[in-house]
Enzyme design. Structure first.
Site, PDB file in Angstrom:
ATOM      1  N   HIS A  16       3.346  11.087   5.782  1.00 22.48           N
ATOM      2  CA  HIS A  16       2.704  10.906   7.255  1.00 22.48           C
ATOM      3  C   HIS A  16       3.551  10.338   8.164  1.00 22.48           C
ATOM      4  O   HIS A  16       4.091   9.316   8.031  1.00 22.48           O
ATOM      5  CB  HIS A  16       1.403   9.927   7.141  1.00 22.48           C
ATOM      6  N   HIS A  49       2.430   8.874   0.070  1.00 21.85           N
ATOM      7  CA  HIS A  49       1.240   8.733  -0.540  1.00 21.85           C
ATOM      8  C   HIS A  49       1.479   9.494  -1.769  1.00 21.85           C
ATOM      9  O   HIS A  49       2.089  10.581  -1.743  1.00 21.85           O
ATOM     10  CB  HIS A  49       0.218   9.309   0.079  1.00 21.85           C
ATOM     11  N   HIS A  91       1.052  -1.203   0.015  1.00 26.15           N
ATOM     12  CA  HIS A  91       0.029   0.172   0.133  1.00 26.15           C
ATOM     13  C   HIS A  91       0.882   1.195   0.040  1.00 26.15           C
ATOM     14  O   HIS A  91       0.463   2.289  -0.439  1.00 26.15           O
ATOM     15  CB  HIS A  91      -1.054   0.052   1.265  1.00 26.15           C
ATOM     16  N   THR A 150      -6.258   7.108   7.049  1.00 28.71           N
ATOM     17  CA  THR A 150      -6.782   6.954   5.826  1.00 28.71           C
ATOM     18  C   THR A 150      -6.671   5.995   4.811  1.00 28.71           C
ATOM     19  O   THR A 150      -6.799   5.705   3.648  1.00 28.71           O
ATOM     20  CB  THR A 150      -5.744   8.051   4.770  1.00 28.71           C
ATOM     21  N   THR A 151      -6.512   4.544   5.918  1.00 24.22           N
ATOM     22  CA  THR A 151      -6.662   3.490   5.096  1.00 24.22           C
ATOM     23  C   THR A 151      -7.479   2.515   6.119  1.00 24.22           C
ATOM     24  O   THR A 151      -7.452   2.918   7.128  1.00 24.22           O
ATOM     25  CB  THR A 151      -5.058   2.748   4.883  1.00 24.22           C
ATOM     26  N   HIS A 163       5.414   7.169   6.161  1.00 30.44           N
ATOM     27  CA  HIS A 163       5.076   6.558   4.888  1.00 30.44           C
ATOM     28  C   HIS A 163       4.722   7.524   3.889  1.00 30.44           C
ATOM     29  O   HIS A 163       4.331   8.691   4.488  1.00 30.44           O
ATOM     30  CB  HIS A 163       4.437   5.374   5.077  1.00 30.44           C
TER      31      HIS A 163
END
Ligand SMILES: [Zn+2]
Length: 260
Positions: free
Chosen positions: A137, A120, A93, A206-207, A118
């Site tokens: 994040h 995005h 992800h 957000t996941t 991590h």
């Protein structure tokens, strides 16, 4: 002449049908999720444990705007980050950097541990309607290991980010791969902009499982990575895009603290 062939196709269909029927109960407990097609964010509410992704009312990310935010005196977090070995994992992800113990963020007298950061692409939060090429994040947990405070930093193209130089040349490309470049250290402070004006709001992961009760601090000012550093992340298979669309505010206040 074609009769035997027709029969065998029928037999094959029948076999396929029964295997689909057998597989059906397992689909109800689907845990796989992603950003494309049948597992995209529109379907996360159907993932086992993911109900909040569709029923939650304080979800992240959100659209941030300097004109829509209220000027706030929310206490700024104080960052007590030390260095960590660069230890990356491609979890299918994102690429997650697991951080050595001992780095913390303080909010008043509460202390949270920097567990990982991590990326995005493109950014999950927008600012004044604009997506940035990347967003990092920094995830902070309480003593029980539950995420409580996330610091988001928007990333735009500019000079090379020296702190990520070695890491971004050794990104783990495929799901399940790890990368720990020998001797590579990072201090997460290098991922914070010099000017620490921030947006603040109550949101969620957000996941999946999209858990709520998180405090979000999204820096108003971006940091920079070079075009080739940004491209190195964008070229990772299956991770572009890996952003959840912005979620409705549902009446939440977004504060803007610019006194930095
Ligand atoms: Zn994230």
């Amino acid at each position: 002449m074609s009769h035997p062939r027709t029969l065998s196709v029928r037999a094959l269909r029948s076999a396929l049908l029964s295997s689909v029927l057998l597989a059906a109960p397992a689909l109800a407990e689907e845990t796989h999720w992603g950003y494309a097609q049948t597992v995209d964010p529109e379907h996360w509410g159907e993932v086992a444990g993911g109900a909040l992704c569709s029923t939650g009312v304080q979800q992240s990310p959100v659209a941030l705007s300097t004109s829509g935010a209220t000027h706030t005196n929310v206490q700024a977090p104080s960052f007590h980050y030390g260095t960590s070995q660069v230890r990356m994992v491609n979890n299918g992800h994102t690429v997650q950097f697991n951080y050595d113990v001992g780095s913390t963020l303080r909010l008043g007298n509460q202390e949270y541990k920097l567990a990982q950061f991590h990326f995005h692409t493109p950014s999950e939060h927008t600012q004044n309607g604009v997506h940035y090429p990347l967003e990092v994040h920094l995830v902070h947990t309480d003593a029980a290991g539950t995420p409580r405070v996330v610091v988001g930093v928007l990333i735009e193209e500019g000079l090379v980010n020296a702190a990520l130089f070695t890491a971004f040349r050794h990104l783990p490309r495929h799901e399940g791969e790890t990368s720990t470049p020998l001797g590579a250290l990072i201090n997460a402070s290098a991922l914070l902009p010099f000017n620490r004006a921030f947006f603040h709001y109550a949101g969620s992961l957000t996941t999946p499982p999209c858990s709520e009760g998180l405090q979000w601090f999204v820096m108003k000012n971006p940091i920079h990575l070079s075009d080739s550093q940004i491209a190195a992340f964008e070229r990772l298979p299956h991770l572009n895009p890996n952003n959840r669309p912005v979620q409705p505010l549902n009446g939440r206040d977004v504060g803007l603290q610019s006194a930095y």
